[in-house]
Motif scaffolding. Structure first.
Motif, PDB file in Angstrom:
ATOM      1  N   ARG A  20       0.807  -1.227   0.000  1.00 20.19           N
ATOM      2  CA  ARG A  20       0.000   0.000   0.000  1.00 20.19           C
ATOM      3  C   ARG A  20       0.841   1.279   0.000  1.00 20.19           C
ATOM      4  O   ARG A  20       1.819   1.379   0.743  1.00 20.19           O
ATOM      5  N   ILE A  21       0.413   2.251  -0.803  1.00 21.12           N
ATOM      6  CA  ILE A  21       1.035   3.586  -0.811  1.00 21.12           C
ATOM      7  C   ILE A  21       0.214   4.495   0.105  1.00 21.12           C
ATOM      8  O   ILE A  21       0.734   5.139   1.000  1.00 21.12           O
ATOM      9  N   VAL A  54      -5.795   4.543  -1.209  1.00 21.08           N
ATOM     10  CA  VAL A  54      -6.386   4.220  -2.523  1.00 21.08           C
ATOM     11  C   VAL A  54      -5.386   3.675  -3.549  1.00 21.08           C
ATOM     12  O   VAL A  54      -5.772   3.305  -4.651  1.00 21.08           O
ATOM     13  N   ARG A  55      -4.111   3.638  -3.193  1.00 21.87           N
ATOM     14  CA  ARG A  55      -3.119   3.201  -4.211  1.00 21.87           C
ATOM     15  C   ARG A  55      -2.209   2.113  -3.648  1.00 21.87           C
ATOM     16  O   ARG A  55      -1.941   2.084  -2.441  1.00 21.87           O
ATOM     17  N   TYR A  56      -1.710   1.273  -4.552  1.00 20.77           N
ATOM     18  CA  TYR A  56      -0.736   0.267  -4.127  1.00 20.77           C
ATOM     19  C   TYR A  56       0.176  -0.131  -5.277  1.00 20.77           C
ATOM     20  O   TYR A  56      -0.114   0.127  -6.440  1.00 20.77           O
ATOM     21  N   ILE A  57       1.271  -0.810  -4.931  1.00 24.15           N
ATOM     22  CA  ILE A  57       2.179  -1.396  -5.932  1.00 24.15           C
ATOM     23  C   ILE A  57       1.907  -2.897  -5.925  1.00 24.15           C
ATOM     24  O   ILE A  57       1.796  -3.502  -4.860  1.00 24.15           O
ATOM     25  N   SER A  58       1.782  -3.471  -7.117  1.00 21.67           N
ATOM     26  CA  SER A  58       1.550  -4.926  -7.165  1.00 21.67           C
ATOM     27  C   SER A  58       1.981  -5.477  -8.515  1.00 21.67           C
ATOM     28  O   SER A  58       2.761  -4.846  -9.228  1.00 21.67           O
ATOM     29  N   ASN A  59       1.488  -6.647  -8.861  1.00 18.78           N
ATOM     30  CA  ASN A  59       1.824  -7.267 -10.145  1.00 18.78           C
ATOM     31  C   ASN A  59       0.606  -8.040 -10.654  1.00 18.78           C
ATOM     32  O   ASN A  59      -0.418  -8.110  -9.989  1.00 18.78           O
ATOM     33  N   PHE A  60       0.753  -8.631 -11.841  1.00 15.18           N
ATOM     34  CA  PHE A  60      -0.400  -9.243 -12.518  1.00 15.18           C
ATOM     35  C   PHE A  60      -0.651 -10.702 -12.143  1.00 15.18           C
ATOM     36  O   PHE A  60      -1.428 -11.372 -12.805  1.00 15.18           O
ATOM     37  N   SER A  61       0.000 -11.193 -11.098  1.00 13.79           N
ATOM     38  CA  SER A  61      -0.213 -12.611 -10.753  1.00 13.79           C
ATOM     39  C   SER A  61      -1.700 -12.885 -10.485  1.00 13.79           C
ATOM     40  O   SER A  61      -2.345 -12.169  -9.714  1.00 13.79           O
ATOM     41  N   SER A  62      -2.234 -13.939 -11.095  1.00 12.20           N
ATOM     42  CA  SER A  62      -3.650 -14.295 -10.889  1.00 12.20           C
ATOM     43  C   SER A  62      -3.809 -15.265  -9.727  1.00 12.20           C
ATOM     44  O   SER A  62      -4.904 -15.462  -9.209  1.00 12.20           O
ATOM     45  N   ALA A  93       6.118  -8.810  -4.294  1.00 11.15           N
ATOM     46  CA  ALA A  93       6.628  -7.503  -4.754  1.00 11.15           C
ATOM     47  C   ALA A  93       7.998  -7.289  -4.120  1.00 11.15           C
ATOM     48  O   ALA A  93       8.166  -7.505  -2.911  1.00 11.15           O
ATOM     49  N   ASP A  94       8.973  -6.918  -4.926  1.00 11.70           N
ATOM     50  CA  ASP A  94      10.330  -6.750  -4.384  1.00 11.70           C
ATOM     51  C   ASP A  94      10.459  -5.499  -3.526  1.00 11.70           C
ATOM     52  O   ASP A  94      11.312  -5.423  -2.659  1.00 11.70           O
ATOM     53  N   TYR A  95       9.613  -4.497  -3.799  1.00  6.62           N
ATOM     54  CA  TYR A  95       9.691  -3.226  -3.049  1.00  6.62           C
ATOM     55  C   TYR A  95       8.335  -2.836  -2.494  1.00  6.62           C
ATOM     56  O   TYR A  95       7.297  -3.228  -3.031  1.00  6.62           O
ATOM     57  N   ARG A  96       8.389  -2.053  -1.436  1.00 10.42           N
ATOM     58  CA  ARG A  96       7.161  -1.478  -0.868  1.00 10.42           C
ATOM     59  C   ARG A  96       7.415  -0.001  -0.614  1.00 10.42           C
ATOM     60  O   ARG A  96       8.596   0.389  -0.463  1.00 10.42           O
ATOM     61  N   PRO A  97       6.381   0.790  -0.553  1.00 12.52           N
ATOM     62  CA  PRO A  97       6.609   2.185  -0.172  1.00 12.52           C
ATOM     63  C   PRO A  97       7.207   2.222   1.238  1.00 12.52           C
ATOM     64  O   PRO A  97       6.715   1.516   2.129  1.00 12.52           O
ATOM     65  N   ALA A  98       8.256   3.013   1.429  1.00 11.75           N
ATOM     66  CA  ALA A  98       8.931   3.044   2.735  1.00 11.75           C
ATOM     67  C   ALA A  98       7.975   3.516   3.826  1.00 11.75           C
ATOM     68  O   ALA A  98       8.027   3.053   4.960  1.00 11.75           O
ATOM     69  N   LYS A  99       7.079   4.436   3.430  1.00  8.07           N
ATOM     70  CA  LYS A  99       6.110   4.930   4.423  1.00  8.07           C
ATOM     71  C   LYS A  99       4.708   4.819   3.848  1.00  8.07           C
ATOM     72  O   LYS A  99       4.491   5.158   2.686  1.00  8.07           O
ATOM     73  N   LYS A 146       8.091  11.310  -4.891  1.00  9.00           N
ATOM     74  CA  LYS A 146       7.514  11.442  -3.539  1.00  9.00           C
ATOM     75  C   LYS A 146       7.354  10.071  -2.866  1.00  9.00           C
ATOM     76  O   LYS A 146       7.113   9.988  -1.674  1.00  9.00           O
ATOM     77  N   ILE A 147       7.413   8.992  -3.671  1.00 10.56           N
ATOM     78  CA  ILE A 147       7.217   7.660  -3.078  1.00 10.56           C
ATOM     79  C   ILE A 147       8.572   6.993  -2.890  1.00 10.56           C
ATOM     80  O   ILE A 147       9.150   6.445  -3.824  1.00 10.56           O
TER      81      ILE A 147
END
Ligand code: CTP
Length: 398
Positions: free
Chosen positions: A201-202, A205-213, A278-284, A297-298
């Motif tokens: 989660r960022i 309402v936003r996040y980092i992810s991938n297309f894995s089903s 996910a290899d990375y996450r938002p630090a905060k 900013k992220i």
């Protein structure tokens, strides 16, 4: 003797692998079974009635209406007699006929009148096996409870290399023994499968992810459960139903996955790590929705390499299997991961290839074990691949 008193009806269809069915008759007989053989007309082009009568110690039937014998309703008598019908090798043709309720010869009419389970060991050319109609017929029969022994990969009679070879007779025999003993190959084993993406989660309402089903991992969990394992599926968010008989733990982020795995891992026998972490996450994480968050900013922080962490906890009795997603099918990279993560096996796949895209129902892969030769699995459904991967894990365990 493991098959003492069992009555096995062996159907043989027209395929070059028909000669392997002769070995199967010997294995069944040696294990104490009574065996009756039915050949299709095409099968008689590959093996003879005399060979199989000699091996089975019983008359062999081919014709629905033989001129020289009183048979009346022998299709019904065969169906009533059998404790199990085994069809090996089974061509695409017979699978299609059974799946569509066709009974136009002795073997298909016996199957139509069946009063026992039917085990089907398939063998055909790769293109034929991958034909969507054949795949649909197999899936339809599996849903109806027909037991399939899927083909292996290797050199085929048509001199191509691919999936389609009849499983070795000793392995088909083994499946029959397991069938009668009621012992499932993974009963008593604890299996953890991780699946799906992680989402990082960022803000609300936003996040980092991938297309894995998650489909590959779910198919693995389902297959392990069918084989009697106690299965825990640790899954990121997916649109899939929990497989029957599987305990599912929902996670969202890589950190949650690591925590869930750390607490479950020590008591498991097999870990299959199919999750796309996910290899990375938002630090905060920002509790408040950010306004137009630009990439600068992220700030990102690296997630732990979960499999490598867990690999440090691995005991000799445990088996860890990872996936390597290699877009250039780079074997060296996959082998590095196998070693670095202390794995027993790695499944290298490339979902950027046509026909096995992310989110689809098909996959193709190469299995690299820490010891032994690589195994190439050409394009097949994820359910079929799950069975092949678990077969390979069982071989490692043996
Ligand atoms: N994996 C993991 N933790 C991560 C990343 C990956 O446990 N932070 C696991 C995956 O579930 C998979 C295996 O490690 O079973 C290999 O993942 P892959 O993404 O192919 O490799 P990486 O090690 O992340 O390397 P790269 O993406 O650079 O190829």
């Amino acid at each position: 003797m493991p098959l003492s008193g069992k009555k096995i009806l062996l159907g043989i269809t027209g395929c070059i692998a028909a000669y392997k069915a002769c070995y199967l008759v010997r294995y069944f007989k040696k294990a104490g079974a009574e065996v009756k053989v039915v050949l299709t007309q095409s099968a008689t082009k590959f093996v003879t009635v005399t060979t199989l009568e000699t091996l089975s110690d019983n008359p062999v039937a081919v014709e629905m209406f033989p001129v020289d014998r009183f048979v009346a309703t022998h299709h019904i008598s065969y169906a009533e007699w059998a404790d199990l019908i085994v069809i090996a090798p089974a061509t695409g043709n017979i699978i299609g006929k059974i799946a569509n309720g066709i009974g136009d010869d002795l073997l298909t009419t016996i199957v139509m009148a069946k009063q026992s389970d039917v085990m089907i060991a398939t063998a055909m050319n790769t293109e034929m096996f991958n034909n969507p109609l054949v795949q649909e017929n197999i899936a339809k029969l599996q849903k109806l409870g027909y037991i399939f022994v899927m083909p292996g990969s290797g050199e085929l009679a048509c001199h191509t290399v691919g999936v389609g070879r009849l499983e070795e007779p000793e392995n088909i025999y083994q499946r029959v023994v397991e069938y009668f003993s009621g012992a499932k190959s993974l009963s008593g084993k604890r299996v953890i499968v991780t699946a799906g993406p992680t989402i990082e989660r960022i803000d609300p309402v936003r996040y980092i992810s991938n297309f894995s089903s998650g489909k590959m991992g779910y198919a693995l969990a389902q297959e392990a459960a069918i084989r009697g394992a106690d299965v825990t599926l640790i899954s990121g968010p997916t649109a899939l139903d929990t497989p029957v008989g599987v305990k599912r733990i929902g996670i969202e982020s890589a950190q949650e996955l690591l925590e869930a795995l750390k607490s479950a891992y020590s008591s498991c026998d097999i870990l299959i790590m199919a999750a796309a972490v996910a290899d990375y996450r938002p630090a905060k994480y920002s509790k408040k929705k950010l306004s137009h968050p630009t990439p600068d900013k992220i700030e990102l922080a690296a997630n732990a390499d979960i499999l490598a962490e867990i690999g440090k906890m691995k005991k000799a009795s445990q088996t860890n299997v990872g996936f390597a997603l290699e877009v250039d099918s780079n074997v060296d990279n996959a082998l590095k991961k196998l070693k670095a993560k202390n794995l027993d096996m790695i499944v290298m796949n490339n979902p950027t290839l046509p026909g096995i895209e992310f989110g689809g129902d098909y996959n193709a892969a190469t299995l690299f074990a820490a010891k032994g030769k690589p195994v190439t699995l050409d394009r097949m459904t994820k359910a079929q691949m799950a069975a092949r991967i678990i077969d390979a894990i069982e071989r490692l365990k043996r």
